[in-house]
Design a protein around this motif. Structure first.
Motif, PDB file in Angstrom:
ATOM      1  N   UNK A 163      22.237   4.555 -16.124  1.00 18.67           N
ATOM      2  CA  UNK A 163      23.050   5.696 -16.523  1.00 18.67           C
ATOM      3  C   UNK A 163      24.541   5.507 -16.408  1.00 18.67           C
ATOM      4  N   UNK A 164      24.983   4.440 -15.740  1.00 16.06           N
ATOM      5  CA  UNK A 164      26.413   4.233 -15.510  1.00 16.06           C
ATOM      6  C   UNK A 164      26.779   2.786 -15.836  1.00 16.06           C
ATOM      7  N   UNK A 165      28.041   2.548 -16.231  1.00 16.85           N
ATOM      8  CA  UNK A 165      28.464   1.167 -16.489  1.00 16.85           C
ATOM      9  C   UNK A 165      28.744   0.424 -15.186  1.00 16.85           C
ATOM     10  N   UNK A 166      28.598  -0.884 -15.237  1.00 15.21           N
ATOM     11  CA  UNK A 166      28.812  -1.704 -14.045  1.00 15.21           C
ATOM     12  C   UNK A 166      30.231  -1.556 -13.526  1.00 15.21           C
ATOM     13  N   UNK A 167      31.226  -1.579 -14.411  1.00 12.40           N
ATOM     14  CA  UNK A 167      32.607  -1.555 -13.944  1.00 12.40           C
ATOM     15  C   UNK A 167      32.954  -0.231 -13.263  1.00 12.40           C
ATOM     16  N   UNK A 196      42.144 -17.888  -7.722  1.00 15.23           N
ATOM     17  CA  UNK A 196      40.964 -18.568  -8.241  1.00 15.23           C
ATOM     18  C   UNK A 196      39.721 -18.117  -7.495  1.00 15.23           C
ATOM     19  N   UNK A 197      39.811 -17.995  -6.183  1.00 10.34           N
ATOM     20  CA  UNK A 197      38.677 -17.534  -5.376  1.00 10.34           C
ATOM     21  C   UNK A 197      38.247 -16.132  -5.797  1.00 10.34           C
ATOM     22  N   UNK A 198      39.199 -15.242  -5.970  1.00  8.70           N
ATOM     23  CA  UNK A 198      38.872 -13.875  -6.393  1.00  8.70           C
ATOM     24  C   UNK A 198      38.233 -13.865  -7.781  1.00  8.70           C
ATOM     25  N   UNK A 199      38.739 -14.719  -8.675  1.00 11.10           N
ATOM     26  CA  UNK A 199      38.149 -14.800 -10.012  1.00 11.10           C
ATOM     27  C   UNK A 199      36.707 -15.262  -9.969  1.00 11.10           C
ATOM     28  N   UNK A 200      36.417 -16.219  -9.088  1.00 13.75           N
ATOM     29  CA  UNK A 200      35.045 -16.716  -8.968  1.00 13.75           C
ATOM     30  C   UNK A 200      34.089 -15.627  -8.492  1.00 13.75           C
ATOM     31  N   UNK A 201      34.519 -14.835  -7.504  1.00 12.48           N
ATOM     32  CA  UNK A 201      33.616 -13.808  -6.968  1.00 12.48           C
ATOM     33  C   UNK A 201      33.447 -12.662  -7.957  1.00 12.48           C
ATOM     34  N   UNK A 223      29.744  -9.885 -11.566  1.00 16.23           N
ATOM     35  CA  UNK A 223      29.501  -9.329 -12.895  1.00 16.23           C
ATOM     36  C   UNK A 223      28.242  -9.931 -13.531  1.00 16.23           C
ATOM     37  N   UNK A 224      28.092 -11.240 -13.438  1.00 14.59           N
ATOM     38  CA  UNK A 224      26.944 -11.893 -14.071  1.00 14.59           C
ATOM     39  C   UNK A 224      25.645 -11.567 -13.335  1.00 14.59           C
ATOM     40  N   UNK A 225      25.697 -11.523 -11.998  1.00 13.30           N
ATOM     41  CA  UNK A 225      24.484 -11.204 -11.251  1.00 13.30           C
ATOM     42  C   UNK A 225      24.033  -9.777 -11.516  1.00 13.30           C
ATOM     43  N   UNK A 226      24.955  -8.827 -11.479  1.00 13.80           N
ATOM     44  CA  UNK A 226      24.591  -7.430 -11.678  1.00 13.80           C
ATOM     45  C   UNK A 226      24.176  -7.160 -13.131  1.00 13.80           C
ATOM     46  N   UNK A 244      22.165 -15.929 -16.217  1.00 18.59           N
ATOM     47  CA  UNK A 244      23.227 -15.140 -15.597  1.00 18.59           C
ATOM     48  C   UNK A 244      23.253 -15.274 -14.073  1.00 18.59           C
ATOM     49  N   UNK A 245      22.118 -15.094 -13.362  1.00 18.60           N
ATOM     50  CA  UNK A 245      22.186 -15.283 -11.903  1.00 18.60           C
ATOM     51  C   UNK A 245      22.472 -16.726 -11.501  1.00 18.60           C
ATOM     52  N   UNK A 246      22.122 -17.693 -12.360  1.00 19.11           N
ATOM     53  CA  UNK A 246      22.452 -19.088 -12.060  1.00 19.11           C
ATOM     54  C   UNK A 246      23.958 -19.304 -12.173  1.00 19.11           C
ATOM     55  N   UNK A 247      24.573 -18.721 -13.238  1.00 17.13           N
ATOM     56  CA  UNK A 247      26.030 -18.768 -13.351  1.00 17.13           C
ATOM     57  C   UNK A 247      26.674 -18.063 -12.162  1.00 17.13           C
ATOM     58  N   UNK A 248      26.069 -16.946 -11.739  1.00 22.63           N
ATOM     59  CA  UNK A 248      26.571 -16.239 -10.554  1.00 22.63           C
ATOM     60  C   UNK A 248      26.505 -17.142  -9.322  1.00 22.63           C
TER      61      UNK A 248
END
Length: 328
Positions: free
Chosen positions: A37-41, A78-83, A88-91, A162-166
């Motif tokens: 019912x709601x967007x991830x962001x 870079x660290x923040x971008x990775x997390x 995003x990909x896992x969820x 997606x979870x593998x990329x995560x």
């Protein structure tokens, strides 16, 4: 040496990692529950906005505003971008995959950490740990079943990726955290990530907050990412508040766990999240892994635990060597 020994408390570290893993499993369950019912962001924004309040309190306890000054801003960014990518990909995968399968695939992260530690940290990986990595990836292949055609699949193959990329981006984040944690406090590292999540989620809201990009899309993961913001109603308000509070618990518990004890002692207990994911999946969605999936999960679980065990044994040998040669 005495101060280091005083800080090392495996019992406290294990207790905090178990609390953190429980909070992570609740977080994943709530996001999957609300994904229809709601967007991830929107959920990320609510979680980070509430969570940063608690993290800023911890900043005051650990030294005040001065500890927020970053010595290596590019690496922190870079660290923040990775997390952010990892989350995003896992969820996005959670919107489609059963909770246990998504969690199991994400747990290949420690195997990627082992591989990334070679070029980024200059560590040596022996044949046994390398063999464990291969076994873990065999488990991934068994779970994703690439030999099955699209017609036989309920879920597109790309969703399994997606979870593998995560896991890959999370592993990169963990390696960067090892590098940056020497000079940065845990609360400051948490604030950096939460600020990044707030800006990224606001960016999604500005660009796609009205849901126009979700129109006509049938892929559930993309719909989850691009759905229009909706004000929570009824009990969902409390679930959003729970997400924010839970986010603060995760950040604090994990930071305390890895500050209280050696990572090789603490990290294997993160795998407690896997049976918890299976439990939530069964309790709420009546999902239980089939035999083939359980075989893949077992290989990933066994490989990850073996990697941690070998790392722990390696560190113990190094410490014994230092004692023998009088370096203490």
């Amino acid at each position: 040496m005495q101060s280091l020994q005083a800080q090392s408390n495996p019992g406290v570290g294990i207790a905090f990692i178990l609390v953190g893993v429980l909070a992570i499993s609740v977080n994943d369950m709530l996001i999957k529950f609300l994904s229809g019912g709601y967007p991830l962001h929107q959920m990320v924004f609510a979680r980070s906005t509430i969570g940063i309040v608690f993290s800023l309190m911890l900043v005051q306890l650990e030294g005040g505003w001065r500890i927020l000054r970053a010595d290596r801003p590019a690496l922190h960014l870079l660290r923040c971008g990775m997390i952010v990518i990892a989350n995003m990909t896992f969820f996005a995968a959670l919107a489609v995959l059963p909770l246990a399968e998504a969690t199991a695939l994400f747990f290949v992260g420690p195997l990627f950490i082992t591989l990334l530690s070679v070029p980024l940290l200059g560590e040596k990986v022996g044949p046994l740990r390398l063999g464990a990595v291969i076994v873990g990836f065999v488990g991934v292949i068994i779970m994703t079943r690439p030999w099955e055609g699209q017609a036989a699949r309920d879920v597109p193959m790309v969703i399994y990726l997606l979870p593998i990329l995560a896991a890959i981006t999370y592993a990169t984040n963990q390696v960067l955290t090892r590098m940056l944690g020497v000079t940065s406090k845990a609360s400051a590292l948490a604030v950096y990530i939460q600020v990044t999540f707030i800006f990224v989620s606001l960016g999604f809201w500005i660009v796609a907050g009205d849901g126009r990009y979700a129109e006509g899309i049938t892929n559930e993961s993309l719909v989850f990412l691009l759905r229009a913001w909706v004000w929570p109603e009824g009990r969902d308000v409390w679930l959003f508040l729970g997400l924010g509070f839970n986010s603060a618990v995760v950040g604090y518990a994990l930071a305390q766990a890895y500050r209280s004890a050696d990572a090789a002692v603490v990290a294997p207990f993160e795998y407690a999240g896997l049976p918890l994911a299976i439990f939530w999946g069964w309790l709420i969605w009546a999902d239980l892994p089939d035999r083939v999936t359980l075989m893949g999960i077992a290989l990933i679980l066994g490989a990850g635990l073996f990697v941690f065990l070998r790392e722990y044994q390696k560190k113990r040998r190094v410490l014994r060597g230092k004692r023998v040669h009088g370096r203490w």
